[in-house]
Design an enzyme around this catalytic site. Structure first.
Site, mmCIF file in Angstrom:
data_model
loop_
_atom_site.group_PDB
_atom_site.id
_atom_site.type_symbol
_atom_site.label_atom_id
_atom_site.label_comp_id
_atom_site.label_asym_id
_atom_site.label_seq_id
_atom_site.Cartn_x
_atom_site.Cartn_y
_atom_site.Cartn_z
ATOM 1 N N TYR A 87 3.966 14.059 -16.046
ATOM 2 C CA TYR A 87 2.897 13.178 -16.037
ATOM 3 C C TYR A 87 1.888 13.997 -17.137
ATOM 4 O O TYR A 87 1.150 13.311 -18.033
ATOM 5 C CB TYR A 87 2.141 12.936 -14.802
ATOM 6 C CG TYR A 87 2.731 11.882 -13.917
ATOM 7 C CD1 TYR A 87 2.146 10.724 -14.285
ATOM 8 C CD2 TYR A 87 3.629 12.317 -13.028
ATOM 9 C CE1 TYR A 87 2.817 9.506 -13.603
ATOM 10 C CE2 TYR A 87 4.220 11.150 -12.386
ATOM 11 C CZ TYR A 87 3.914 9.923 -12.570
ATOM 12 O OH TYR A 87 4.576 8.976 -11.748
ATOM 13 N N ARG B 93 -2.004 -0.061 -1.065
ATOM 14 C CA ARG B 93 -2.501 -1.393 -1.384
ATOM 15 C C ARG B 93 -1.896 -2.567 -0.620
ATOM 16 O O ARG B 93 -2.476 -3.858 -0.747
ATOM 17 C CB ARG B 93 -2.296 -1.633 -2.746
ATOM 18 C CG ARG B 93 -3.420 -0.987 -3.518
ATOM 19 C CD ARG B 93 -3.123 -0.940 -5.079
ATOM 20 N NE ARG B 93 -1.646 -0.232 -5.316
ATOM 21 C CZ ARG B 93 -0.841 -0.004 -6.400
ATOM 22 N NH1 ARG B 93 -1.485 -0.707 -7.427
ATOM 23 N NH2 ARG B 93 0.128 0.554 -6.471
ATOM 24 N N ARG C 241 3.519 6.707 1.207
ATOM 25 C CA ARG C 241 2.667 5.732 0.629
ATOM 26 C C ARG C 241 2.079 4.487 1.582
ATOM 27 O O ARG C 241 1.647 3.498 1.476
ATOM 28 C CB ARG C 241 3.101 4.818 -0.634
ATOM 29 C CG ARG C 241 3.190 5.649 -1.671
ATOM 30 C CD ARG C 241 1.931 5.710 -2.492
ATOM 31 N NE ARG C 241 2.307 6.411 -3.616
ATOM 32 C CZ ARG C 241 2.288 5.970 -4.919
ATOM 33 N NH1 ARG C 241 2.289 4.483 -5.251
ATOM 34 N NH2 ARG C 241 2.440 6.652 -6.148
ATOM 35 N N ARG D 268 -11.106 0.246 -1.488
ATOM 36 C CA ARG D 268 -10.870 0.458 -2.807
ATOM 37 C C ARG D 268 -11.643 -0.800 -3.707
ATOM 38 O O ARG D 268 -11.898 -0.188 -5.074
ATOM 39 C CB ARG D 268 -9.292 0.114 -3.200
ATOM 40 C CG ARG D 268 -8.536 1.458 -2.840
ATOM 41 C CD ARG D 268 -8.392 2.481 -4.033
ATOM 42 N NE ARG D 268 -7.969 2.144 -5.037
ATOM 43 C CZ ARG D 268 -8.550 1.927 -6.292
ATOM 44 N NH1 ARG D 268 -9.807 2.127 -6.250
ATOM 45 N NH2 ARG D 268 -7.760 1.656 -7.533
ATOM 46 N N ASP E 220 -3.362 12.519 -3.996
ATOM 47 C CA ASP E 220 -2.524 12.116 -5.122
ATOM 48 C C ASP E 220 -1.877 13.421 -5.592
ATOM 49 O O ASP E 220 -2.378 14.276 -5.516
ATOM 50 C CB ASP E 220 -3.108 11.235 -6.112
ATOM 51 C CG ASP E 220 -2.013 10.543 -7.007
ATOM 52 O OD1 ASP E 220 -1.703 9.470 -6.471
ATOM 53 O OD2 ASP E 220 -1.545 11.171 -7.787
HETATM 54 O O1 CP3 Z 1 0.194 7.217 2.213
HETATM 55 C C1 CP3 Z 1 0.515 8.204 1.399
HETATM 56 O O2 CP3 Z 1 1.595 8.268 1.134
HETATM 57 C C2 CP3 Z 1 -0.657 9.372 0.853
HETATM 58 C C3 CP3 Z 1 -1.168 9.039 -0.485
HETATM 59 C C4 CP3 Z 1 -0.307 9.210 -1.677
HETATM 60 C C5 CP3 Z 1 -0.893 8.468 -2.615
HETATM 61 N N1 CP3 Z 1 0.260 9.043 -3.744
HETATM 62 C C6 CP3 Z 1 -1.704 7.314 -2.775
HETATM 63 C C7 CP3 Z 1 -1.698 6.251 -3.998
HETATM 64 C C8 CP3 Z 1 0.647 10.009 -1.880
HETATM 65 C C9 CP3 Z 1 1.602 10.900 -1.056
HETATM 66 C C10 CP3 Z 1 1.052 9.762 -3.276
HETATM 67 C C11 CP3 Z 1 2.109 10.704 -4.102
HETATM 68 C C12 CP3 Z 1 2.144 10.193 -5.390
HETATM 69 N N2 CP3 Z 1 1.478 9.831 -6.595
HETATM 70 C C13 CP3 Z 1 3.534 10.364 -5.934
HETATM 71 C C14 CP3 Z 1 4.889 10.820 -5.445
HETATM 72 C C15 CP3 Z 1 5.514 9.789 -4.543
HETATM 73 C C16 CP3 Z 1 6.111 8.659 -5.270
HETATM 74 O O3 CP3 Z 1 5.649 7.381 -5.079
HETATM 75 O O4 CP3 Z 1 7.174 9.168 -6.089
HETATM 76 C C17 CP3 Z 1 3.382 10.061 -7.436
HETATM 77 C C18 CP3 Z 1 4.429 9.806 -8.499
HETATM 78 C C19 CP3 Z 1 2.024 9.600 -7.648
HETATM 79 C C20 CP3 Z 1 1.489 9.261 -8.871
HETATM 80 C C21 CP3 Z 1 0.854 8.125 -8.851
HETATM 81 N N3 CP3 Z 1 -0.409 7.786 -7.998
HETATM 82 C C22 CP3 Z 1 1.187 6.914 -9.390
HETATM 83 C C23 CP3 Z 1 2.338 6.691 -10.202
HETATM 84 C C24 CP3 Z 1 0.262 5.974 -9.034
HETATM 85 C C25 CP3 Z 1 0.399 4.702 -9.513
HETATM 86 C C26 CP3 Z 1 1.323 3.775 -9.142
HETATM 87 C C27 CP3 Z 1 1.089 2.608 -8.239
HETATM 88 O O5 CP3 Z 1 1.785 2.630 -7.177
HETATM 89 O O6 CP3 Z 1 0.198 1.553 -8.751
HETATM 90 C C28 CP3 Z 1 -0.532 6.408 -8.451
HETATM 91 C C29 CP3 Z 1 -1.596 5.722 -7.640
HETATM 92 C C30 CP3 Z 1 -1.666 5.721 -6.018
HETATM 93 N N4 CP3 Z 1 -1.728 7.060 -5.332
HETATM 94 C C31 CP3 Z 1 -2.145 4.573 -5.188
HETATM 95 C C32 CP3 Z 1 -1.934 5.071 -3.959
HETATM 96 C C33 CP3 Z 1 -2.445 4.551 -2.629
HETATM 97 C C34 CP3 Z 1 -2.322 3.205 -5.717
HETATM 98 C C35 CP3 Z 1 -3.435 3.189 -6.507
HETATM 99 C C36 CP3 Z 1 -4.880 2.425 -6.151
HETATM 100 O O7 CP3 Z 1 -5.197 2.626 -4.831
HETATM 101 O O8 CP3 Z 1 -5.098 1.786 -6.972
#
Ligand code: CP3
Length: 361
Positions: free
Chosen positions: A158, A35, A31, A44, A82
């Site tokens: 999910y 943010r 990640r 964003r 994602d």
């Molecule tokens: O920088 C990176 O790692 C690349 C991008 C990436 C994102 N999500 C961007 C993201 C990657 C590799 C993921 C994987 C992901 N997404 C996982 C597996 C990794 C982990 O953390 O366990 C999971 C379970 C998800 C599903 C997901 N997407 C959730 C649960 C959420 C919300 C939770 C949160 O952090 O708020 C997301 C949203 C998300 N995916 C964000 C980002 C940067 C934040 C949302 C935003 O930008 O508003």
């Protein structure tokens, strides 16, 4: 296959993924485009989450943000996307508000009929492939680029819960009430995952990571029954399909969060080159369990980044020593034990990278 990319200037992570000794440990964080970065929040503020994923120029821009900010300190990039793009490719609606929300989750096996029978990843997820090809160029060889997908078990959770969950009650109801339907759906998801990873490799991804972030929810025998076969199916299918096209398979990384108990089994049977570990296992113990069969990735508790500079240094030094065991780092990719969280000060992450440089050589 996409070619004609700028020459790679830093192959540290590729060497570590092959199990080789390295002059210092390569480092990146899950990640890392997220943010906690003000420049990410600025993008964003103007664009919806999935709009960023679906617009190759925007996906490239946010992928490059941490590479620019931490130039010379970070050894890999990961394409901005994602794991939930696969449920979307299967025909499900997914919103991000702010966490993931599925307006129509799968309630019973009858709902499986609503999913797209055959998924053409080029049609549904071609935007990810385009983003990867563009980003390989935009990176100018600064660091290798990861592609990724979610593991079927985690995606299934999910799709059934309709979002995140603390208890995974619906997901568990499925595995105990409808085990056969669950397994067949998991394998269907696995086929899409494999095609998606193959497409990412064709597009230029230099490593591929599978996130089984919810592996910790399963009892060992249930993990072996429901998740392991699908993870194996993915690695086997990806290797076979790429070999048939004469494309070398990039290093395959599996992050099965919370399944540290399974390390020996995964090292022997899952078919991945690198296993990610969370912070709940000591690095020396993890190495003892897998021997030289796989490389390891991890494993600092992401919350250490909230502990201030002294704690970050102390904990990073400790982790480095535990992975190295008095020698040069070998087959170790340094990372956090899970994704970085939104409240981290970007300068504290920089300090973590600097400490890795100092203590991992
Ligand atoms: O920088 C990176 O790692 C690349 C991008 C990436 C994102 N999500 C961007 C993201 C990657 C590799 C993921 C994987 C992901 N997404 C996982 C597996 C990794 C982990 O953390 O366990 C999971 C379970 C998800 C599903 C997901 N997407 C959730 C649960 C959420 C919300 C939770 C949160 O952090 O708020 C997301 C949203 C998300 N995916 C964000 C980002 C940067 C934040 C949302 C935003 O930008 O508003």
């Amino acid at each position: 296959m996409a070619t004609d990319f700028p020459p790679l200037k830093n192959d540290l992570i590729l060497r570590a993924a092959r199990g080789e000794e390295t002059e210092r440990a390569p480092v990146w964080v899950m990640r890392q485009a997220g943010r906690y970065l003000p420049e990410f929040r600025a993008v964003r503020a103007e664009h919806e989450f999935f709009e960023v994923c679906r617009t190759p120029e925007l996906a490239m821009e946010v992928t490059l943000q941490p590479i620019r900010r931490y130039s010379g300190l970070v050894d890999a990039s990961i394409i901005f996307s994602d794991i939930l793009v696969i449920p979307q490719a299967l025909g499900m609606e997914v919103q991000m508000n702010p966490g993931p929300h599925f307006p129509e989750p799968l309630n019973t096996p009858a709902d499986i009929a609503k999913l797209r029978e055959k998924v053409d990843v080029n049609k549904e997820l071609g935007y990810v492939f385009e983003a990867i090809t563009a980003t390989r160029k935009g990176l100018q060889g600064e660091a290798p680029l990861f592609g990724f997908c979610g593991a079927p078990w985690t995606l299934f959770g999910y799709m059934v819960e309709g979002g995140g969950s603390k208890t995974y009650t619906k997901t568990k109801s499925w595995i105990f009430k409808y085990p056969e339907e669950t397994k067949s759906l998991l394998l269907r998801i696995a086929d899409v995952c494999a095609d998606f990873l193959v497409g990412q490799a064709r597009a230029g991804a230099q490593l591929l990571q599978v996130f089984d972030s919810n592996a910790n929810e399963l009892a060992p025998h249930n993990f072996i029954e429901f998740s392991l076969p699908t993870i194996q199916h993915i690695s086997k299918t990806v290797r076979a399909k790429l070999a048939a096209e004469n494309i070398p398979t990039p290093p395959l990384v599996l992050f099965a969060k919370g399944a540290n108990w399974a390390l020996p089994l995964l090292a022997d049977e899952a078919g991945y080159d690198v296993l990610g570990i969370d912070w709940c296992i000591d690095p020396a113990e993890a190495r003892k369990q897998v021997g030289d069969k796989v490389a390891l990735q991890g494993n600092l508790d992401p919350n250490v980044l909230y502990g201030g500079k002294d704690a970050i240094e102390r904990e990073t030094k400790r982790m480095c020593e535990a992975f190295k065991g008095g020698k040069k780092p070998k087959g170790w990719i340094c990372n956090l034990g899970h994704g970085i969280t939104p409240g981290v000060d970007p300068d504290d992450l920089k300090w973590f990278f600097e400490c890795v440089q100092k203590y991992s050589s």
